[in-house]
Design a protein around this motif. Structure first.
Motif, PDB file in Angstrom:
ATOM      1  N   GLY A 241      69.720  67.224  25.772  1.00 38.02           N
ATOM      2  CA  GLY A 241      70.646  66.343  25.066  1.00 38.02           C
ATOM      3  C   GLY A 241      71.860  67.111  24.561  1.00 38.02           C
ATOM      4  N   ASN A 242      72.984  66.388  24.434  1.00 40.81           N
ATOM      5  CA  ASN A 242      74.158  66.956  23.776  1.00 40.81           C
ATOM      6  C   ASN A 242      74.142  66.424  22.351  1.00 40.81           C
ATOM      7  OD1 ASN A 242      75.691  68.221  26.119  1.00 40.81           O
ATOM      8  ND2 ASN A 242      75.330  66.145  26.866  1.00 40.81           N
ATOM      9  N   PHE A 243      73.899  67.291  21.389  1.00 46.60           N
ATOM     10  CA  PHE A 243      73.808  66.859  19.996  1.00 46.60           C
ATOM     11  C   PHE A 243      75.186  66.925  19.361  1.00 46.60           C
ATOM     12  CE2 PHE A 243      69.574  68.140  21.144  1.00 46.60           C
ATOM     13  CZ  PHE A 243      68.824  67.100  20.624  1.00 46.60           C
ATOM     14  N   LEU A 244      75.590  65.802  18.782  1.00 45.40           N
ATOM     15  CA  LEU A 244      76.929  65.713  18.208  1.00 45.40           C
ATOM     16  C   LEU A 244      76.815  65.198  16.785  1.00 45.40           C
ATOM     17  CD1 LEU A 244      78.381  63.758  21.259  1.00 45.40           C
ATOM     18  CD2 LEU A 244      78.616  66.220  20.879  1.00 45.40           C
ATOM     19  N   SER A 245      77.374  65.957  15.833  1.00 46.70           N
ATOM     20  CA  SER A 245      77.340  65.450  14.477  1.00 46.70           C
ATOM     21  C   SER A 245      78.773  65.184  14.010  1.00 46.70           C
ATOM     22  CB  SER A 245      76.643  66.441  13.552  1.00 46.70           C
ATOM     23  OG  SER A 245      77.339  67.654  13.553  1.00 46.70           O
ATOM     24  N   GLY A 246      78.910  64.189  13.180  1.00 45.24           N
ATOM     25  CA  GLY A 246      80.258  63.835  12.715  1.00 45.24           C
ATOM     26  C   GLY A 246      80.216  62.869  11.554  1.00 45.24           C
ATOM     27  N   ARG A 247      81.399  62.435  11.181  1.00 39.98           N
ATOM     28  CA  ARG A 247      81.519  61.527  10.044  1.00 39.98           C
ATOM     29  C   ARG A 247      81.928  60.150  10.545  1.00 39.98           C
ATOM     30  NH1 ARG A 247      82.563  62.598   4.754  1.00 39.98           N
ATOM     31  NH2 ARG A 247      82.869  64.796   5.225  1.00 39.98           N
ATOM     32  N   VAL A 248      81.310  59.122   9.973  1.00 36.80           N
ATOM     33  CA  VAL A 248      81.640  57.758  10.387  1.00 36.80           C
ATOM     34  C   VAL A 248      82.980  57.369   9.778  1.00 36.80           C
ATOM     35  CG1 VAL A 248      80.869  55.350  10.414  1.00 36.80           C
ATOM     36  CG2 VAL A 248      79.189  57.205  10.526  1.00 36.80           C
ATOM     37  N   THR A 249      83.924  57.013  10.656  1.00 32.47           N
ATOM     38  CA  THR A 249      85.261  56.673  10.181  1.00 32.47           C
ATOM     39  C   THR A 249      85.503  55.171  10.164  1.00 32.47           C
ATOM     40  OG1 THR A 249      86.034  57.043  12.422  1.00 32.47           O
ATOM     41  CG2 THR A 249      86.344  58.845  10.855  1.00 32.47           C
ATOM     42  N   ALA A 250      84.810  54.460  11.015  1.00 34.03           N
ATOM     43  CA  ALA A 250      84.913  53.006  11.071  1.00 34.03           C
ATOM     44  C   ALA A 250      83.577  52.508  11.560  1.00 34.03           C
ATOM     45  CB  ALA A 250      86.034  52.604  12.034  1.00 34.03           C
ATOM     46  N   GLY A 252      80.723  51.754  13.737  1.00 34.18           N
ATOM     47  CA  GLY A 252      80.457  52.062  15.129  1.00 34.18           C
ATOM     48  C   GLY A 252      81.356  53.135  15.700  1.00 34.18           C
ATOM     49  N   GLN A 253      81.974  53.919  14.838  1.00 35.92           N
ATOM     50  CA  GLN A 253      82.797  55.009  15.353  1.00 35.92           C
ATOM     51  C   GLN A 253      82.701  56.233  14.450  1.00 35.92           C
ATOM     52  OE1 GLN A 253      86.570  54.014  17.022  1.00 35.92           O
ATOM     53  NE2 GLN A 253      87.514  55.924  16.319  1.00 35.92           N
ATOM     54  N   ALA A 254      82.544  57.401  15.070  1.00 33.62           N
ATOM     55  CA  ALA A 254      82.430  58.627  14.286  1.00 33.62           C
ATOM     56  C   ALA A 254      83.437  59.637  14.799  1.00 33.62           C
ATOM     57  CB  ALA A 254      81.021  59.191  14.387  1.00 33.62           C
ATOM     58  N   GLU A 255      83.877  60.477  13.887  1.00 26.96           N
ATOM     59  CA  GLU A 255      84.777  61.555  14.259  1.00 26.96           C
ATOM     60  C   GLU A 255      83.918  62.808  14.456  1.00 26.96           C
ATOM     61  OE1 GLU A 255      88.013  61.173  14.729  1.00 26.96           O
ATOM     62  OE2 GLU A 255      88.477  63.305  15.104  1.00 26.96           O
ATOM     63  N   ILE A 256      83.849  63.268  15.696  1.00 27.44           N
ATOM     64  CA  ILE A 256      83.012  64.435  15.998  1.00 27.44           C
ATOM     65  C   ILE A 256      83.883  65.682  15.922  1.00 27.44           C
ATOM     66  CG2 ILE A 256      81.433  65.457  17.687  1.00 27.44           C
ATOM     67  CD1 ILE A 256      80.568  62.659  16.854  1.00 27.44           C
ATOM     68  N   GLU A 257      83.383  66.692  15.216  1.00 27.45           N
ATOM     69  CA  GLU A 257      84.171  67.920  15.075  1.00 27.45           C
ATOM     70  C   GLU A 257      84.487  68.513  16.442  1.00 27.45           C
ATOM     71  OE1 GLU A 257      80.931  68.930  12.887  1.00 27.45           O
ATOM     72  OE2 GLU A 257      81.664  67.318  11.624  1.00 27.45           O
ATOM     73  N   GLY A 258      85.750  68.769  16.672  1.00 29.64           N
ATOM     74  CA  GLY A 258      86.181  69.420  17.910  1.00 29.64           C
ATOM     75  C   GLY A 258      86.350  68.474  19.083  1.00 29.64           C
ATOM     76  N   LEU A 259      85.779  67.272  18.993  1.00 29.04           N
ATOM     77  CA  LEU A 259      85.821  66.373  20.147  1.00 29.04           C
ATOM     78  C   LEU A 259      86.746  65.179  19.934  1.00 29.04           C
ATOM     79  CD1 LEU A 259      82.214  65.948  21.561  1.00 29.04           C
ATOM     80  CD2 LEU A 259      84.096  67.317  22.447  1.00 29.04           C
TER      81      LEU A 259
END
Lengths: 353, 291
Positions: A241-250, A252-259
């Motif tokens: 798996g590609n594990f991605l962590s981030g903050r929910v901005t809206a 159903g949408q998250a801001e993933i660090e670097g992506l």
């Protein structure tokens, strides 16, 4: 009384002198005829659970019920369970038929009934013509079959298999995997097997229990475990798996660090931190757009039907499994765009920021 | 058989020379310390001269004497029965110990194994004297019995076959234990677990699994003790007090007291022939059991 055939409740095993329990309050229930896989890395306690059910190890606490009857105090030889050991444990001083007949003999089945029963069991595992052989003359696969026949001829209430395929070579393993599954569904015997191999667990079991450090992390059908893993451990243990962590901005949408932004199909409150995962096979080659990441191909592994590639985006590696029939295949150094549908993003966990 | 022969056939010429060179020192040692004395012994048994092996003519009279004298037949029977009794008891007593040591998972297992064979560190002579102190007419047992007024006259525990048997059993037990430990390779706790899962009680696990699988070890131990018991000389001599006649003591008697070397040699050859045949038959049976 429950409708379940096998019920394990709050099972605990702490070895003397050990700081932490090897099996820590494990509970599960199994309906009749189901096959359950206990899956986990070595040392996670899966074999200990199996051996406690068999009666070979005494639990520190907890209950084990078979057919609604408490059996944790029943001695091993009265539990009427079949067991296939990792190294088969065939009796080297007996013939193939002698091994299979042993359990019947212990049950006092008269000689005249024993012969036909043994023959039927051997026929079932395709060893009907080898009954007179010594077990030491059998190949690995044949020994495995003999062990299965021996454990099933006694018509056990429950069949236990301890890493049944780990001693076989790759080709034989696939063959035996299908065969064990087939025999189990034909006889309708309830079965529990222990394995550290995710492919084995996914393909053989009706349900699987993923374990780590003495606890069950998740229990469910192969599909549930694979597509909706309960946590990062399960997601990482079953499949890549590609594990991605981030903050929910809206919603159903998250801001993933670097992506950048990633849309996903799960409820999560705005502002919280989420852990998301994308399975490599969920990525597709696409034109740049939403939910798509563009980067340079860093490595490529051609595996026949599948091409595994890794790209770097914003200092982060993403792996994708692409079908090789997908037209022109990218080469190393090419710039490609990988896209994932929001519904194919696995939501793992959410934490308040 | 064919499997073992295959690698030898693939051996190249230089390898074969290397093997030969490696074998030479050992073969030489065996030649000088075993084969040559055997030749000497065989020749001496046909000699007409009483004190030299190669002097004098060739005669069969010593074999005639050894094989026709009923006394020597009785001695041979004594030896055989001592060997059988000693190996029987040594095996019965050693088996539980060896089984325990094999199956133990304790971290003291190494120490316990060392302790079990530690008696080998003292010579058989010293241990025989130890048994004389225990079993003698004024020994530990008799003086205890008498001081408790349980008996007035000493109970005959030594200077007879009983004493020789007891001492030999104890002295040879470490060998039996070692032989059994080496022969218990097929024992495996998983087989016992498999048997109990199939419905066998502890007792049936023992009879159907543990005993048959440990039989090769038991038989090897029994054979080793038998061979050592029938060739024993010091213990039967000292514990028997001159009243126990076995082939070992008789050969000694003829060689050093009567000074009839050819007869001693003939008796030795007969002993050798008799018991080599026992060993050959036994080992054949053993091999069939393991096959």
């Amino acid at each position: 009384m429950s409708e379940h055939h096998v019920v394990v409740e709050n099972l605990v095993k702490t070895y003397p002198g050990a700081a932490t329990p090897s099996v820590d309050h494990v509970s599960f229930a199994l309906p009749k005829g189901e096959m359950l896989a206990l899956l986990g890395p070595s040392g996670c306690g899966k074999t200990t659970i199996l051996r406690m059910i068999a009666g070979l190890i005494e639990p520190t606490s907890g209950a084990i019920q078979l057919n609604g009857r408490e059996i944790s105090q029943t001695p091993v030889h009265k539990r009427n369970m079949g067991m296939v050991f990792q190294a088969y444990a065939l009796f080297p001083h007996m013939t193939v038929a002698g091994n299979v007949a042993f359990g019947l003999e212990m049950r006092g089945v008269p000689n005249s009934e024993r012969g036909p029963k043994v023959q039927r069991a051997l026929d079932m595992v395709k060893l009907g013509h080898l009954g007179d052989r010594r077990v030491t003359q059998l190949s690995g696969g044949q020994q495995q079959r003999c062990a299965i026949a021996r454990s099933l001829v006694i018509e056990p209430e429950l069949l236990l298999l301890d890493e049944p395929l780990s001693n076989l070579d790759a080709k034989l393993r696939d063959e035996m995997r299908d065969e064990i599954r087939e025999i189990q569904s034909r006889t309708g015997v309830t079965a529990i097997f222990v394995t550290h191999d995710q492919d084995e667990a996914l393909s053989m079991a009706d349900r699987l229990a993923v374990m780590s450090a003495g606890r069950i992390e998740q229990i469910g059908t192969p599909r549930e475990i694979f597509d909706a893993p309960a946590n990062e451990f399960v997601a990482g243990f079953i499949g890549a798996g590609n594990f991605l962590s981030g903050r929910v901005t809206a919603p159903g949408q998250a801001e993933i660090e670097g992506l950048g932004p990633l849309r996903f199909a799960a409820p999560a409150s705005v502002g919280s931190r989420v852990q998301l995962m994308v399975r490599p096979h969920r990525f597709k080659l696409a034109a740049p757009g939403p939910n798509a990441f563009t980067g340079q191909v860093e490595s490529l592994v051609y595996r026949g039907q599948i091409l595994t590639l890794a790209i770097t985006v914003g200092g982060r590696r993403l792996t994708a499994d692409l079908h090789t029939h997908a037209g022109t295949l990218p080469a190393k150094g090419d710039t490609v765009t990988l896209a994932v549908a929001p519904g194919d993003v696995t939501f793992l966990s959410e934490a308040a920021a | 058989m064919s499997g073992a022969a295959a690698p030898a056939q693939q051996m190249t010429g230089s390898n074969r020379y290397m093997l030969l060179i490696l074998l030479v020192p050992g073969l030489l040692a065996l030649m000088t310390t075993f084969l040559l004395p055997m030749v000497w012994l065989a020749r001496a048994s046909f000699s007409t001269s009483s004190m030299s092996a190669f002097g004098g003519g060739v005669t069969l009279e010593h074999y005639h004497a050894a094989l026709t004298d009923p006394f020597y037949w009785k001695v041979a029977m004594n030896t055989l029965s001592l060997g059988v009794t000693v190996s029987f008891f040594a095996v019965i007593l050693s088996y539980p110990i060896a089984l325990f040591l094999t199956r133990s998972t304790s971290r003291w297992r190494g120490v316990l194994t060392a302790l079990a064979v530690a008696p080998l560190l003292t010579s058989a002579v010293v241990r025989t004297y130890g048994w004389m102190v225990i079993l003698g007419d004024r020994g530990v047992i008799n003086s205890t019995l008498q001081s408790l007024s349980l008996t007035t006259d000493p109970v005959r525990l030594s200077n007879n076959t009983f004493g020789a048997t007891v001492a030999l059993v104890e002295i040879l037990m470490p060998y039996a234990i070692l032989a059994m430990l080496a022969g218990f390779g097929r024992l495996n706790p998983q087989l016992e677990e498999a048997a109990s899962m199939l419905g066998a009680s502890k007792l049936r696990v023992f009879w159907r699994i543990i005993l048959p699988l440990s039989l090769p070890g038991i038989l090897t131990g029994a054979l080793l003790v038998f061979v050592l018991a029938i060739s024993a000389f010091v213990t039967p001599r000292l514990m028997g007090g001159g009243r126990v006649f076995v082939l070992g003591t008789e050969v000694f008697q003829e060689a050093t007291v009567t000074l009839n070397w050819p007869l001693a040699a003939a008796l030795s050859v007969v002993l050798l022939a008799l018991f080599s045949s026992v060993i050959v038959i036994y080992q054949r049976a053993l091999r069939r059991l393991e096959a």
